[in-house]
Design a protein around this motif. Structure first.
Motif, PDB file in Angstrom:
ATOM      1  N   LEU A  39     -27.225  29.242  86.947  1.00  0.00           N
ATOM      2  CA  LEU A  39     -28.466  29.415  86.122  1.00  0.00           C
ATOM      3  C   LEU A  39     -28.912  30.766  86.361  1.00  0.00           C
ATOM      4  O   LEU A  39     -29.317  31.775  85.171  1.00  0.00           O
ATOM      5  N   PHE A  40     -29.179  30.930  87.491  1.00  0.00           N
ATOM      6  CA  PHE A  40     -29.609  32.442  87.876  1.00  0.00           C
ATOM      7  C   PHE A  40     -28.881  33.764  87.474  1.00  0.00           C
ATOM      8  O   PHE A  40     -29.187  34.557  86.788  1.00  0.00           O
ATOM      9  N   ALA A  75     -30.239  16.480  80.858  1.00  0.00           N
ATOM     10  CA  ALA A  75     -28.665  16.087  81.183  1.00  0.00           C
ATOM     11  C   ALA A  75     -28.213  17.209  81.191  1.00  0.00           C
ATOM     12  O   ALA A  75     -27.223  17.632  82.286  1.00  0.00           O
ATOM     13  N   MET A  76     -28.447  18.438  80.264  1.00  0.00           N
ATOM     14  CA  MET A  76     -27.688  19.521  80.446  1.00  0.00           C
ATOM     15  C   MET A  76     -28.373  20.496  81.531  1.00  0.00           C
ATOM     16  O   MET A  76     -27.574  21.066  82.247  1.00  0.00           O
ATOM     17  N   ALA A  77     -29.588  20.105  81.912  1.00  0.00           N
ATOM     18  CA  ALA A  77     -29.952  20.865  83.245  1.00  0.00           C
ATOM     19  C   ALA A  77     -29.504  20.318  84.512  1.00  0.00           C
ATOM     20  O   ALA A  77     -29.120  21.063  85.275  1.00  0.00           O
ATOM     21  N   ASP A  78     -28.937  19.093  84.648  1.00  0.00           N
ATOM     22  CA  ASP A  78     -28.518  18.396  85.652  1.00  0.00           C
ATOM     23  C   ASP A  78     -27.030  18.955  85.625  1.00  0.00           C
ATOM     24  O   ASP A  78     -26.339  19.008  86.804  1.00  0.00           O
ATOM     25  N   ALA A  79     -26.417  19.371  84.787  1.00  0.00           N
ATOM     26  CA  ALA A  79     -25.060  19.856  84.625  1.00  0.00           C
ATOM     27  C   ALA A  79     -24.823  21.269  85.213  1.00  0.00           C
ATOM     28  O   ALA A  79     -23.806  21.766  85.568  1.00  0.00           O
ATOM     29  N   PHE A  80     -25.831  21.986  85.500  1.00  0.00           N
ATOM     30  CA  PHE A  80     -25.929  23.277  85.975  1.00  0.00           C
ATOM     31  C   PHE A  80     -26.472  23.347  87.348  1.00  0.00           C
ATOM     32  O   PHE A  80     -27.343  22.641  87.648  1.00  0.00           O
ATOM     33  N   SER A  81     -26.096  24.084  88.227  1.00  0.00           N
ATOM     34  CA  SER A  81     -26.696  24.309  89.566  1.00  0.00           C
ATOM     35  C   SER A  81     -27.756  25.439  89.388  1.00  0.00           C
ATOM     36  O   SER A  81     -27.575  26.269  88.434  1.00  0.00           O
ATOM     37  N   ALA A  82     -28.552  25.464  90.217  1.00  0.00           N
ATOM     38  CA  ALA A  82     -29.678  26.564  90.061  1.00  0.00           C
ATOM     39  C   ALA A  82     -28.955  27.956  90.271  1.00  0.00           C
ATOM     40  O   ALA A  82     -29.466  28.716  89.546  1.00  0.00           O
ATOM     41  N   ASP A  83     -27.931  28.120  91.211  1.00  0.00           N
ATOM     42  CA  ASP A  83     -27.504  29.476  91.350  1.00  0.00           C
ATOM     43  C   ASP A  83     -26.879  29.775  89.973  1.00  0.00           C
ATOM     44  O   ASP A  83     -26.843  31.037  89.738  1.00  0.00           O
ATOM     45  N   ALA A 127     -43.238  22.831  82.258  1.00  0.00           N
ATOM     46  CA  ALA A 127     -43.319  23.994  81.581  1.00  0.00           C
ATOM     47  C   ALA A 127     -42.187  24.431  80.704  1.00  0.00           C
ATOM     48  O   ALA A 127     -41.396  25.272  80.782  1.00  0.00           O
ATOM     49  N   MET A 128     -41.621  23.177  80.138  1.00  0.00           N
ATOM     50  CA  MET A 128     -40.460  23.185  79.208  1.00  0.00           C
ATOM     51  C   MET A 128     -40.767  23.699  77.963  1.00  0.00           C
ATOM     52  O   MET A 128     -41.940  23.799  77.544  1.00  0.00           O
ATOM     53  N   THR A 129     -39.758  24.159  77.200  1.00  0.00           N
ATOM     54  CA  THR A 129     -40.124  24.890  75.898  1.00  0.00           C
ATOM     55  C   THR A 129     -40.273  23.788  75.107  1.00  0.00           C
ATOM     56  O   THR A 129     -39.588  22.573  74.914  1.00  0.00           O
ATOM     57  N   GLU A 130     -41.123  24.171  73.979  1.00  0.00           N
ATOM     58  CA  GLU A 130     -41.363  23.145  72.857  1.00  0.00           C
ATOM     59  C   GLU A 130     -40.561  23.023  71.979  1.00  0.00           C
ATOM     60  O   GLU A 130     -40.365  22.156  70.911  1.00  0.00           O
ATOM     61  N   ARG A 131     -39.380  24.140  71.967  1.00  0.00           N
ATOM     62  CA  ARG A 131     -38.362  23.895  71.055  1.00  0.00           C
ATOM     63  C   ARG A 131     -37.418  22.639  71.354  1.00  0.00           C
ATOM     64  O   ARG A 131     -36.596  22.411  70.337  1.00  0.00           O
ATOM     65  N   PHE A 156     -31.984  28.971  78.758  1.00  0.00           N
ATOM     66  CA  PHE A 156     -31.474  28.762  80.072  1.00  0.00           C
ATOM     67  C   PHE A 156     -32.626  28.904  81.133  1.00  0.00           C
ATOM     68  O   PHE A 156     -32.726  28.270  82.275  1.00  0.00           O
ATOM     69  N   ARG A 157     -33.556  29.760  80.748  1.00  0.00           N
ATOM     70  CA  ARG A 157     -34.865  29.624  81.565  1.00  0.00           C
ATOM     71  C   ARG A 157     -35.518  28.407  81.889  1.00  0.00           C
ATOM     72  O   ARG A 157     -36.019  27.966  82.951  1.00  0.00           O
ATOM     73  N   ASP A 158     -35.661  27.657  80.606  1.00  0.00           N
ATOM     74  CA  ASP A 158     -36.273  26.427  80.774  1.00  0.00           C
ATOM     75  C   ASP A 158     -35.305  25.288  81.405  1.00  0.00           C
ATOM     76  O   ASP A 158     -35.913  24.427  82.048  1.00  0.00           O
ATOM     77  N   LEU A 159     -34.132  25.402  81.284  1.00  0.00           N
ATOM     78  CA  LEU A 159     -33.328  24.479  82.195  1.00  0.00           C
ATOM     79  C   LEU A 159     -33.662  24.959  83.570  1.00  0.00           C
ATOM     80  O   LEU A 159     -33.595  24.068  84.450  1.00  0.00           O
TER      81      LEU A 159
END
Length: 603
Positions: free
Chosen positions: A326-327, A316-324, A303-307, A289-292
Motif C-alpha cells: 500500500l505504501f 476485506a480489501m484492506a486485508d488483501a494488501f500488505s502495508a508495504d 479514520a476511514m473515509t466516509e465514502r 488506498f490511504r484509507d485502506l
C-alpha cells in the motif's frame, strides 16, 4: 429562500458565527475588551477558513456605535455600512489586481487623514503576498509607524512569500482548517434551517471534499442541493462533484490487487466516458488506498473515509494488501499525480499509473524475506544470535576496509607493523589472502569483485557501441530512478567510460558509491534496466575514475590498481599454520567456516 444565496446567507456576521477558529476569536475579543488593539494584523491560513470574514467582523467590532465591542451589533449604521461594503473608512483591497507601488503610495497619502464616519480607518488587504517588492517597501514605513486611527489587516494563503520585515510588524494569526465534525455539524444546521433533506453520509462526503474550507463546503452543498432538489443523497453528491462511487473504487482496487491490467483499463475507459476527469480519479484513488492503509495500521482509529458504505467489504480489501505494498501504491500514484499536472494526455498517464500498480513486483521480494525469516526460525536460530553475528560481520568488514586502505594487517582495530627486512630477505614475505567461492572479501562489506582487466575496455573506449551507450545513459539513469531512487542516487556518481564483450564499464569518483552500486540487488536492477534501454543484455563492471585515467600509462592493470590480486599481510610471516593466523582471520573462519575461508601462501 433560493439555494443560490446559501453562502451569502450563512456568511458569519459575528465572531460567534465563525467555525473552527476559537483560539483566534478569543485572542481578538480579549484585545478589544482590554483596549489593546494592534495597528497591524496578519491573518494567514488555507483558503475558505474565514480570514477576510474575520477581518470584516473585526472592523465592525472596533467601529460599532456600542463599542469597541467583543461582538458587533450588526444594527447600527457603521455595522450595516461595513457589511454592505459602502463605508468609506473601511477599505478592502485585492492585492492580486492592485499590486503595484502606485496603489500603496495612494494608501500612504490617505492614512494621514482621520476617518470621517467611524472610530477607526481599517485597510483590509487580501492576498497580500501578491504585492511587488517595491510595493512592500512602500508599505513598510506605514506599517511601522501608522497613525493611531488606522488599522491594517493583511490576509494571505502564502505567508512564506511575505518579507520578514512585514511579518515582524504585524500580529500574526494562523487560521487552521475546519475539522470534519465541525463542518458536518454546520452543514447539517444549514440543511435543517433551509428545509433541505440530506443524508448524513452525503454531508460527510461534502465536508471531506472541501479539505477544511468552510466556504468551499457551503458552496459544494449549494451545488449538490441544486442538483438533487429537495433531497441530497451520497450518490447524487458523488455524481455532481465528479467523484467515484464506492463500487468503482472497489473494482479498481480489485484489479490492482489481482494485477489484472485487462480488468483495469476498461474501467478507466468507462470512467472517462462517464465524464470523470483523470486527475480527479487519481486523487480519489490515492484517498482510497490511504484509507485502506489507515484501516490496516490503525484499525481502531475510526479514520476511514466516509465514502465507503460497505465497511465489511472495505475491511476485506484492506486485508488483501500488505502495508508495504500500500505504501508503494500510494508513492507511485503520488508521483504520477505530480506529472499529470503538466501532461497533455492525463487519461494515458492515469492508465500508465494503473499498469505500474498492477506490475508492482515488490510483493515477491517481501515474500522471499518472509520465507527467509521462516527458514531461520525453523532452523532454530535465535534472533539475538543472528543480531550478534551481524555485528561481528560489520566489525570484520570495517577491519578489512582498513586493510584495503593501508595495505597492512589489522589487529584489534590497529594496523599491525610491517614485516621486518630480515623476513623479506628469507625468500620474501609470506602473504595470505582471504578468498571464497567466487572472490575475496573486500572493503565496504560483501564479496570482493573479481579483478577487472582494463585492457579490453581501453581498446573499446572510442567504439561505436560505447558512444551509443553514453548517448542513452541519461535514459538508463531515469529508468533506474523510477525503479528505485536509492540505486539512482549511487549510480549517478558513475560515468560509462567503455563497453566491451557485452559489459559496460562505469567509472566512479567515490569508492562508497561504487561499492554500494556493486551490491547484488542493486546490480540486478541496473543490468535489467540496461537491457531494456539498450536492447541487449549487458553486464555491469565498475572501477574508480582515478584508476581509469591512470590505466593508459600502466598504473592500473586491474581493479585494485596493481597487477596482483588483493592480499592481506599476516602477522607472522614464518608460516600460515592455524596457530600463526592473525585474530581477524580466526574471526573470519568462525563466522564463515573453514570451507569458505582459505589461507593462501605466496612466495
Amino acid at each position: 429562500m433560493t439555494h443560490i444565496a446559501l453562502y451569502r446567507a450563512w456568511r458569519p456576521q459575528t465572531f460567534q458565527d465563525m467555525v473552527g477558529q476559537q483560539h483566534i476569536i478569543q485572542t481578538l475579543q480579549n484585545a478589544i475588551r482590554e483596549q489593546r488593539i494592534a495597528h497591524a494584523y496578519l491573518f494567514n491560513g488555507p483558503r475558505g477558513t474565514g480570514k477576510t470574514t474575520a477581518a470584516k467582523i473585526m472592523a465592525k467590532a472596533v467601529n460599532c456605535v456600542h463599542g469597541p465591542a467583543v461582538e458587533p451589533c450588526n444594527e447600527c449604521d457603521a455595522c450595516r455600512g461595513i457589511t454592505a461594503g459602502h463605508l468609506m473608512d473601511v477599505i478592502e483591497i485585492d492585492a492580486a489586481s492592485n499590486r503595484g507601488i502606485d496603489e500603496i503610495r495612494d494608501i500612504r497619502e490617505k492614512v494621514r487623514y482621520a476617518p470621517s464616519e467611524v472610530r477607526y480607518k481599517v485597510y483590509i488587504i487580501d492576498e497580500v503576498h501578491m504585492l511587488t517588492s517595491e510595493a512592500f517597501n512602500a508599505l513598510l514605513k506605514t506599517l511601522e509607524e501608522p497613525p493611531g486611527h488606522v488599522i491594517f489587516i493583511l490576509a494571505t494563503t502564502e505567508p512564506h512569500k511575505l518579507p520578514a520585515t512585514i511579518i515582524s510588524r504585524c500580529q500574526r494569526f494562523d487560521f487552521r482548517q475546519v475539522s470534519l465534525p465541525e463542518q458536518t455539524s454546520r452543514l447539517l444546521e444549514i440543511c435543517e434551517d433551509e428545509h433541505i433533506d440530506a443524508d448524513e453520509d452525503a454531508i460527510q462526503y461534502i465536508a471531506r471534499l472541501s479539505e477544511g474550507g468552510m466556504r468551499d463546503a457551503i458552496s459544494l452543498l449549494e451545488q449538490v442541493s441544486a442538483f438533487g432538489g429537495s433531497r441530497i443523497t451520497l450518490e447524487g453528491a458523488v455524481e455532481v462533484t465528479g467523484g467515484l462511487a464506492a463500487d468503482q473504487f472497489y473494482e479498481l482496487a480489485e484489479a490492482v490487487k489481482d494485477r489484472n491490467v485487462g480488468q483495469a483499463l476498461p474501467l478507466v475507459e468507462k470512467l472517462m466516458q462517464a465524464g470523470k476527469s483523470a486527475d480527479k480519479c487519481m486523487e480519489n484513488l490515492i484517498y482510497y488506498f490511504r484509507d485502506l492503509l489507515v484501516l490496516k495500521l490503525a484499525p481502531s482509529s475510526g479514520a476511514m473515509t466516509e465514502r465507503v458504505v460497505d465497511e465489511g467489504r472495505f475491511r476485506a480489501m484492506a486485508d488483501a494488501f500488505s502495508a508495504d505494498r500500500l505504501f508503494r501504491l500510494i508513492d507511485t500514484l503520488n508521483r504520477y499525480q505530480t506529472e499529470m499536472k503538466h501532461a497533455l494526455q492525463p487519461q494515458t498517464l492515469f492508465e500508465v499509473a494503473l499498469m505500474k500498480l498492477c506490475a508492482d513486483s515488490g510483493e515477491a521480494v517481501e515474500a522471499s524475506r518472509v520465507e527467509a525469516a521462516a527458514a531461520s526460525a525453523a532452523a532454530g536460530v535465535p534472533s539475538g544470535e543472528v543480531q550478534r553475528l551481524r555485528q561481528q560481520v560489520d566489525a570484520l568488514e570495517r577491519k578489512l576496509e582498513q586493510l584495503a586502505q593501508s595495505g597492512t594487517a589489522v589487529q584489534g582495530g590497529q594496523a599491525a607493523p610491517a614485516p621486518s627486512g630480515g623476513a623479506s630477505a628469507r625468500g620474501g614475505a609470506q602473504r595470505s589472502a582471504i578468498s571464497s567461492r567466487g572472490g575475496a572479501f573486500g572493503s565496504g562489506g560483501g564479496m570482493m569483485r573479481a579483478a577487472v582487466k582494463l585492457e579490453p575496455f581501453l581498446a573499446a573506449a572510442n567504439s561505436q557501441d560505447t558512444s551509443r551507450i553514453r548517448a542513452k545513459w541519461g535514459e538508463v539513469l531515469h529508468r533506474v530512478k523510477e525503479a528505485k531512487i536509492t540505486v539512482h542516487a549511487w549510480l549517478v556518481d558513475g560515468e560509462p567510460v567503455s563497453s566491451a564483450d557485452g559489459t559496460v564499464l562505469v567509472a566512479f569518483k567515490n569508492t562508497m558509491h561504487r561499492e554500494t552500486t556493486e551490491k547484488p540487488a542493486n546490480r540486478e536492477i541496473i543490468e535489467r534496466v540496461m537491457q531494456e534501454v539498450l536492447g541487449a543484455p549487458y553486464k555491469l563492471a565498475t572501477t574508480l575514475m582515478k584508476e581509469w585515467h591512470a590505466a593508459p600509462s600502466g598504473a592500473a592493470k586491474d581493479q585494485s590498481g596493481s597487477g596482483e590480486p588483493f592480499q592481506l599481510q599476516p602477522e607472522d610471516p614464518g608460516g600460515a599454520s592455524e596457530a600463526s593466523r592473525p585474530p581477524w582471520v580466526e574471526e573470519a573462519v568462525k563466522l564463515f567456516g573453514e570451507d569458505l575461508v582459505v589461507i593462501k601462501d605466496e612466495h
